[in-house]
Scaffold this motif. Structure first.
Motif, PDB file in Angstrom:
ATOM      1  N   CYS A  88       0.841  -1.193   0.000  1.00 39.34           N
ATOM      2  CA  CYS A  88       0.000   0.000   0.000  1.00 39.34           C
ATOM      3  C   CYS A  88       0.875   1.241   0.000  1.00 39.34           C
ATOM      4  O   CYS A  88       2.022   1.214   0.451  1.00 39.34           O
ATOM      5  N   ASN A  89       0.328   2.309  -0.553  1.00 36.21           N
ATOM      6  CA  ASN A  89       1.020   3.586  -0.672  1.00 36.21           C
ATOM      7  C   ASN A  89       0.297   4.572   0.232  1.00 36.21           C
ATOM      8  O   ASN A  89      -0.870   4.898  -0.002  1.00 36.21           O
ATOM      9  N   ILE A  90       0.979   5.050   1.261  1.00 40.05           N
ATOM     10  CA  ILE A  90       0.310   5.790   2.323  1.00 40.05           C
ATOM     11  C   ILE A  90       0.476   7.293   2.147  1.00 40.05           C
ATOM     12  O   ILE A  90       1.605   7.802   2.071  1.00 40.05           O
ATOM     13  N   ALA A  91      -0.645   7.990   2.063  1.00 41.47           N
ATOM     14  CA  ALA A  91      -0.634   9.453   1.930  1.00 41.47           C
ATOM     15  C   ALA A  91       0.172  10.059   3.066  1.00 41.47           C
ATOM     16  O   ALA A  91      -0.038   9.735   4.241  1.00 41.47           O
ATOM     17  N   ALA A  92       1.087  10.963   2.695  1.00 42.49           N
ATOM     18  CA  ALA A  92       2.104  11.426   3.642  1.00 42.49           C
ATOM     19  C   ALA A  92       1.923  12.861   4.102  1.00 42.49           C
ATOM     20  O   ALA A  92       2.836  13.463   4.655  1.00 42.49           O
ATOM     21  N   GLY A  93       0.737  13.417   3.844  1.00 42.97           N
ATOM     22  CA  GLY A  93       0.456  14.769   4.319  1.00 42.97           C
ATOM     23  C   GLY A  93       0.510  15.842   3.258  1.00 42.97           C
ATOM     24  O   GLY A  93       0.064  16.963   3.489  1.00 42.97           O
ATOM     25  N   GLY A  94       1.066  15.533   2.111  1.00 40.28           N
ATOM     26  CA  GLY A  94       1.156  16.535   1.051  1.00 40.28           C
ATOM     27  C   GLY A  94      -0.176  16.805   0.394  1.00 40.28           C
ATOM     28  O   GLY A  94      -0.604  17.945   0.257  1.00 40.28           O
ATOM     29  N   HIS A  95      -0.861  15.737  -0.033  1.00 36.98           N
ATOM     30  CA  HIS A  95      -2.178  15.888  -0.674  1.00 36.98           C
ATOM     31  C   HIS A  95      -3.297  15.458   0.265  1.00 36.98           C
ATOM     32  O   HIS A  95      -4.444  15.862   0.106  1.00 36.98           O
ATOM     33  N   ALA A  96      -2.954  14.600   1.219  1.00 35.66           N
ATOM     34  CA  ALA A  96      -3.913  14.087   2.205  1.00 35.66           C
ATOM     35  C   ALA A  96      -3.118  13.394   3.298  1.00 35.66           C
ATOM     36  O   ALA A  96      -1.929  13.128   3.151  1.00 35.66           O
ATOM     37  N   GLY A  97      -3.804  13.099   4.398  1.00 31.27           N
ATOM     38  CA  GLY A  97      -3.180  12.332   5.462  1.00 31.27           C
ATOM     39  C   GLY A  97      -2.569  13.179   6.559  1.00 31.27           C
ATOM     40  O   GLY A  97      -2.227  14.340   6.363  1.00 31.27           O
ATOM     41  N   ASN A  98      -2.455  12.561   7.727  1.00 27.65           N
ATOM     42  CA  ASN A  98      -1.829  13.184   8.888  1.00 27.65           C
ATOM     43  C   ASN A  98      -1.269  12.056   9.768  1.00 27.65           C
ATOM     44  O   ASN A  98      -1.360  10.873   9.406  1.00 27.65           O
ATOM     45  N   VAL A  99      -0.697  12.406  10.886  1.00 28.56           N
ATOM     46  CA  VAL A  99      -0.075  11.399  11.737  1.00 28.56           C
ATOM     47  C   VAL A  99      -1.070  10.303  12.133  1.00 28.56           C
ATOM     48  O   VAL A  99      -0.742   9.114  12.133  1.00 28.56           O
ATOM     49  N   HIS A 100      -2.291  10.707  12.454  1.00 29.99           N
ATOM     50  CA  HIS A 100      -3.293   9.722  12.875  1.00 29.99           C
ATOM     51  C   HIS A 100      -3.629   8.762  11.732  1.00 29.99           C
ATOM     52  O   HIS A 100      -3.643   7.536  11.935  1.00 29.99           O
ATOM     53  N   SER A 101      -3.911   9.284  10.541  1.00 32.19           N
ATOM     54  CA  SER A 101      -4.283   8.410   9.424  1.00 32.19           C
ATOM     55  C   SER A 101      -3.114   7.526   8.997  1.00 32.19           C
ATOM     56  O   SER A 101      -3.305   6.361   8.640  1.00 32.19           O
ATOM     57  N   ILE A 102      -1.901   8.072   9.063  1.00 38.85           N
ATOM     58  CA  ILE A 102      -0.720   7.276   8.735  1.00 38.85           C
ATOM     59  C   ILE A 102      -0.574   6.119   9.719  1.00 38.85           C
ATOM     60  O   ILE A 102      -0.349   4.967   9.331  1.00 38.85           O
ATOM     61  N   SER A 103      -0.727   6.422  10.999  1.00 42.23           N
ATOM     62  CA  SER A 103      -0.610   5.391  12.028  1.00 42.23           C
ATOM     63  C   SER A 103      -1.654   4.303  11.857  1.00 42.23           C
ATOM     64  O   SER A 103      -1.346   3.100  11.942  1.00 42.23           O
TER      65      SER A 103
END
Length: 244
Positions: free
Chosen positions: A28-43
């Motif tokens: 899986c390719n995890i959104a890293a905060g640039g276009h979407a995502g934050n620490v919680h969603s990454i975790s």
């Protein structure tokens, strides 16, 4: 029937079906905060991947959440590089808390597409990966500038094909603005994937044919039928979960 090709998906982008899709994936390719995502969603995404023995990758993009990273940005490369490092390192930091390591990098959206046709950008991105993230694989289409530059920089490349998008040529997707660029018919999607993995052929949106190589097939996590696509392709692409 199964083949030695894995299924990947862009996750952690705020869609409701990540948990349902994850069991079908090899990576899986995890959104890293640039276009979407934050620490919680990454975790949360990393914990799901760990549960289902799915390899994890960083999915950095232009820093443009307003446009979901899908519009090219005219940024000086040092500024873009700073953002990409921040994004990839964030995934690395959260993964370390789960005692996991990154498997790969896959650029997102407009940055991904720009890297396929711009040799200069591809060179810059390859240099970044080779110097700071040595050992990580890169997901990129066969024949693209990005794939070629990665190989020149001794970066392992996984050739990526797309299940749910129409192609413009052998390595470039048709613009999302173009009618028919998003594939929604499950039979059409299955036929496209079978053609890529069995025959090494991709038929474009204007009915031309190009040679293609694929090691991994992408489903976009924000596709309205993402889960159905994963379920349709699972009998074809059965990733061996213990191959790590």
């Amino acid at each position: 029937m199964s083949v030695d090709v894995e299924l990947n998906c862009d996750l952690g982008e705020g869609m409701p079906n990540d948990e349902a899709i994850m069991p079908y994936l090899g990576s899986c390719n995890i959104a890293a905060g640039g276009h979407a995502g934050n620490v919680h969603s990454i975790s949360q995404t990393i914990k799901l991947a760990k549960k289902h023995q799915v390899k994890i990758g960083a999915h950095p993009s232009y820093p443009d959440r307003a446009n979901f990273g899908r519009i090219p940005m005219d940024l000086p490369f040092p500024q873009l590089q700073k953002s990409l490092i921040h994004q990839i390192d964030l995934i690395n930091t959260v993964a370390a808390k789960e005692n996991l390591e990154l498997n790969h990098i896959k650029f997102h959206g407009a940055l991904y597409l720009m890297s396929l046709s711009s040799q200069k950008l591809a060179q810059q991105l390859a240099q970044l990966i080779a110097t700071r993230y040595k050992g990580l694989a890169l997901y990129a289409p066969y024949g693209s500038f990005m794939a070629k530059e990665a190989l020149l920089h001794d970066i392992p490349v996984k050739y990526e094909g797309f299940a749910d998008r129409a192609y413009l040529d052998g390595s470039t997707l048709a613009s999302r603005k173009e009618a028919g660029s998003l594939l929604t018919n499950l039979d059409t999607i299955k036929s496209q994937v079978l053609s890529m993995i069995k025959s090494g052929i991709i038929s474009t949106i204007d009915q031309k044919e190009y040679t293609i190589k694929v090691n991994t097939i992408c489903i976009h996590g924000d596709h309205p039928k993402a889960l159905e696509i994963a379920q349709t392709l699972a009998p074809i692409i059965q990733t061996r979960k213990n191959d790590r």
